[in-house]
Design a protein around this motif. Structure first.
Motif, PDB file in Angstrom:
ATOM      1  N   ALA A 191       1.848 -73.433  -8.082  1.00  0.00           N
ATOM      2  CA  ALA A 191       3.054 -72.954  -7.409  1.00  0.00           C
ATOM      3  C   ALA A 191       3.374 -73.917  -6.266  1.00  0.00           C
ATOM      4  N   ASP A 192       4.601 -73.841  -5.798  1.00  0.00           N
ATOM      5  CA  ASP A 192       5.075 -74.743  -4.747  1.00  0.00           C
ATOM      6  C   ASP A 192       5.645 -73.911  -3.609  1.00  0.00           C
ATOM      7  N   LEU A 193       5.266 -74.230  -2.381  1.00  0.00           N
ATOM      8  CA  LEU A 193       5.779 -73.503  -1.224  1.00  0.00           C
ATOM      9  C   LEU A 193       7.293 -73.631  -1.072  1.00  0.00           C
ATOM     10  N   GLU A 194       7.879 -74.633  -1.716  1.00  0.00           N
ATOM     11  CA  GLU A 194       9.325 -74.784  -1.655  1.00  0.00           C
ATOM     12  C   GLU A 194      10.022 -74.074  -2.813  1.00  0.00           C
ATOM     13  N   GLY A 195       9.241 -73.416  -3.681  1.00  0.00           N
ATOM     14  CA  GLY A 195       9.811 -72.680  -4.799  1.00  0.00           C
ATOM     15  C   GLY A 195       9.362 -71.233  -4.782  1.00  0.00           C
ATOM     16  N   ASP A 196       9.292 -70.641  -5.962  1.00  0.00           N
ATOM     17  CA  ASP A 196       8.850 -69.250  -6.081  1.00  0.00           C
ATOM     18  C   ASP A 196       7.334 -69.217  -6.216  1.00  0.00           C
ATOM     19  N   PHE A 197       6.665 -68.551  -5.299  1.00  0.00           N
ATOM     20  CA  PHE A 197       5.204 -68.461  -5.375  1.00  0.00           C
ATOM     21  C   PHE A 197       4.702 -67.028  -5.232  1.00  0.00           C
TER      22      PHE A 197
ATOM     23  N   GLY B 171       8.810 -86.215   7.068  1.00  0.00           N
ATOM     24  CA  GLY B 171       9.681 -86.060   8.225  1.00  0.00           C
ATOM     25  C   GLY B 171       9.779 -84.624   8.684  1.00  0.00           C
ATOM     26  N   PRO B 172      10.586 -84.396   9.742  1.00  0.00           N
ATOM     27  CA  PRO B 172      10.762 -83.040  10.270  1.00  0.00           C
ATOM     28  C   PRO B 172      11.311 -82.059   9.239  1.00  0.00           C
ATOM     29  N   ASP B 173      12.046 -82.571   8.221  1.00  0.00           N
ATOM     30  CA  ASP B 173      12.590 -81.661   7.214  1.00  0.00           C
ATOM     31  C   ASP B 173      11.473 -80.954   6.452  1.00  0.00           C
TER      32      ASP B 173
ATOM     33  N   LEU C 262      10.190 -76.951   6.190  1.00  0.00           N
ATOM     34  CA  LEU C 262      10.115 -76.244   4.917  1.00  0.00           C
ATOM     35  C   LEU C 262       8.704 -75.791   4.571  1.00  0.00           C
ATOM     36  N   ILE C 263       7.696 -76.553   4.971  1.00  0.00           N
ATOM     37  CA  ILE C 263       6.310 -76.230   4.614  1.00  0.00           C
ATOM     38  C   ILE C 263       5.598 -75.513   5.752  1.00  0.00           C
ATOM     39  N   ASP C 264       5.471 -76.183   6.891  1.00  0.00           N
ATOM     40  CA  ASP C 264       4.664 -75.648   7.989  1.00  0.00           C
ATOM     41  C   ASP C 264       5.294 -74.422   8.642  1.00  0.00           C
ATOM     42  N   LEU C 265       6.611 -74.347   8.624  1.00  0.00           N
ATOM     43  CA  LEU C 265       7.284 -73.194   9.231  1.00  0.00           C
ATOM     44  C   LEU C 265       7.756 -72.191   8.168  1.00  0.00           C
ATOM     45  N   TYR C 266       8.764 -72.564   7.393  1.00  0.00           N
ATOM     46  CA  TYR C 266       9.341 -71.599   6.464  1.00  0.00           C
ATOM     47  C   TYR C 266       8.376 -71.224   5.345  1.00  0.00           C
ATOM     48  N   GLY C 267       7.572 -72.179   4.891  1.00  0.00           N
ATOM     49  CA  GLY C 267       6.571 -71.868   3.868  1.00  0.00           C
ATOM     50  C   GLY C 267       5.573 -70.848   4.377  1.00  0.00           C
ATOM     51  N   ALA C 268       5.133 -71.013   5.617  1.00  0.00           N
ATOM     52  CA  ALA C 268       4.187 -70.057   6.206  1.00  0.00           C
ATOM     53  C   ALA C 268       4.837 -68.689   6.383  1.00  0.00           C
TER      54      ALA C 268
ATOM     55  N   ALA D 229       6.661 -75.889  14.759  1.00  0.00           N
ATOM     56  CA  ALA D 229       6.559 -75.115  13.522  1.00  0.00           C
ATOM     57  C   ALA D 229       5.353 -74.190  13.566  1.00  0.00           C
ATOM     58  N   LYS D 230       4.230 -74.706  14.031  1.00  0.00           N
ATOM     59  CA  LYS D 230       3.021 -73.880  14.132  1.00  0.00           C
ATOM     60  C   LYS D 230       3.215 -72.753  15.147  1.00  0.00           C
TER      61      LYS D 230
END
Length: 210
Positions: A50-56, A77-79, A83-89, A128-129
């Motif tokens: 699964a991918d944190l930027e998709g459906d998991f 980069g910050p993008d 997407l990962i460190d903030l929104y993914g979490a 993000a953290k």
């Protein structure tokens, strides 16, 4: 108690998964692509793709707790940090809550509570953290937040510290020691709503993460 490991293919994630397998702790390693599977399969570790930027959402089925040690990495980069460190979490916290998981174990960073004090290139990551940690605290999920210092590739000593006062100002911790600390937290199911700084030091992990 099966633990879902998000970020299992990272440097800390792999070490934690190997240690958990050796200790007989049931884990499920979330990885992004089939090419990453052989390393885990050779060690008898269950994987789910699964991918944190998709459906998991499906990866949580049958798990009791989740360990989030994913990161966008130093070469993005910050993008991707957003997407990962903030929104993914944040999404992982939401799904864990929806599935009724017993705990959320978050790998954060030392001094994440003051992103402006970090070196300029690290400020988006620290911000993000900071936000992800705050979201987890407010989620109502039982949680543990681990805040390692600056990561190194030194061998694990299983001896750590909880403050700069203990280390004389040295702010580093080996990835191996972080992995051992995470295994301790995975096994310590009764430990909830706690936060720990983790540095290389002289005390046993069980004493520092008491």
């Amino acid at each position: 108690m099966t633990t879902l490991v998000i970020g299992a293919n990272g440097q800390i994630g792999r070490q934690l998964c190997a240690l958990a397998r050796e200790a007989g702790e049931p884990i499920r390693a979330m990885i992004r692509e089939p090419a990453q599977q052989p390393w885990f399969e050779e060690r008898g570790i269950e994987t789910v793709i699964a991918d944190l930027e998709g459906d998991f959402t499906h990866v949580f089925d049958g798990c009791d707790q989740v360990l989030f040690t994913a990161g966008s990495g130093p070469h993005t980069g910050p993008d991707k940090t957003l997407l990962i460190d903030l929104y993914g979490a944040i999404r992982a916290v939401d799904v864990a809550r929806e599935h009724g998981l017993s705990r959320f174990l978050m790998v954060s960073a030392m001094r994440a509570e003051d992103p402006q004090a970090a070196p300029e290139k690290l400020r988006p990551y620290m911000a993000a953290k900071f936000a992800a940690d705050a979201y987890l605290r407010a989620s109502g999920l039982p949680y543990v937040i681990l805040k390692p210092g600056r990561l190194t590739d030194e061998p694990a000593t299983e001896r750590v510290a909880a403050s700069l006062e203990e280390t004389g100002g040295t702010n580093t911790v080996s990835r191996g020691n972080v992995a051992h600390a995470l295994l301790h937290l995975v096994k310590a199911g009764g430990l909830v709503d706690r936060e720990f700084v983790l540095l290389d030091g002289q005390r046993p992990i069980a004493e520092v993460l008491a």
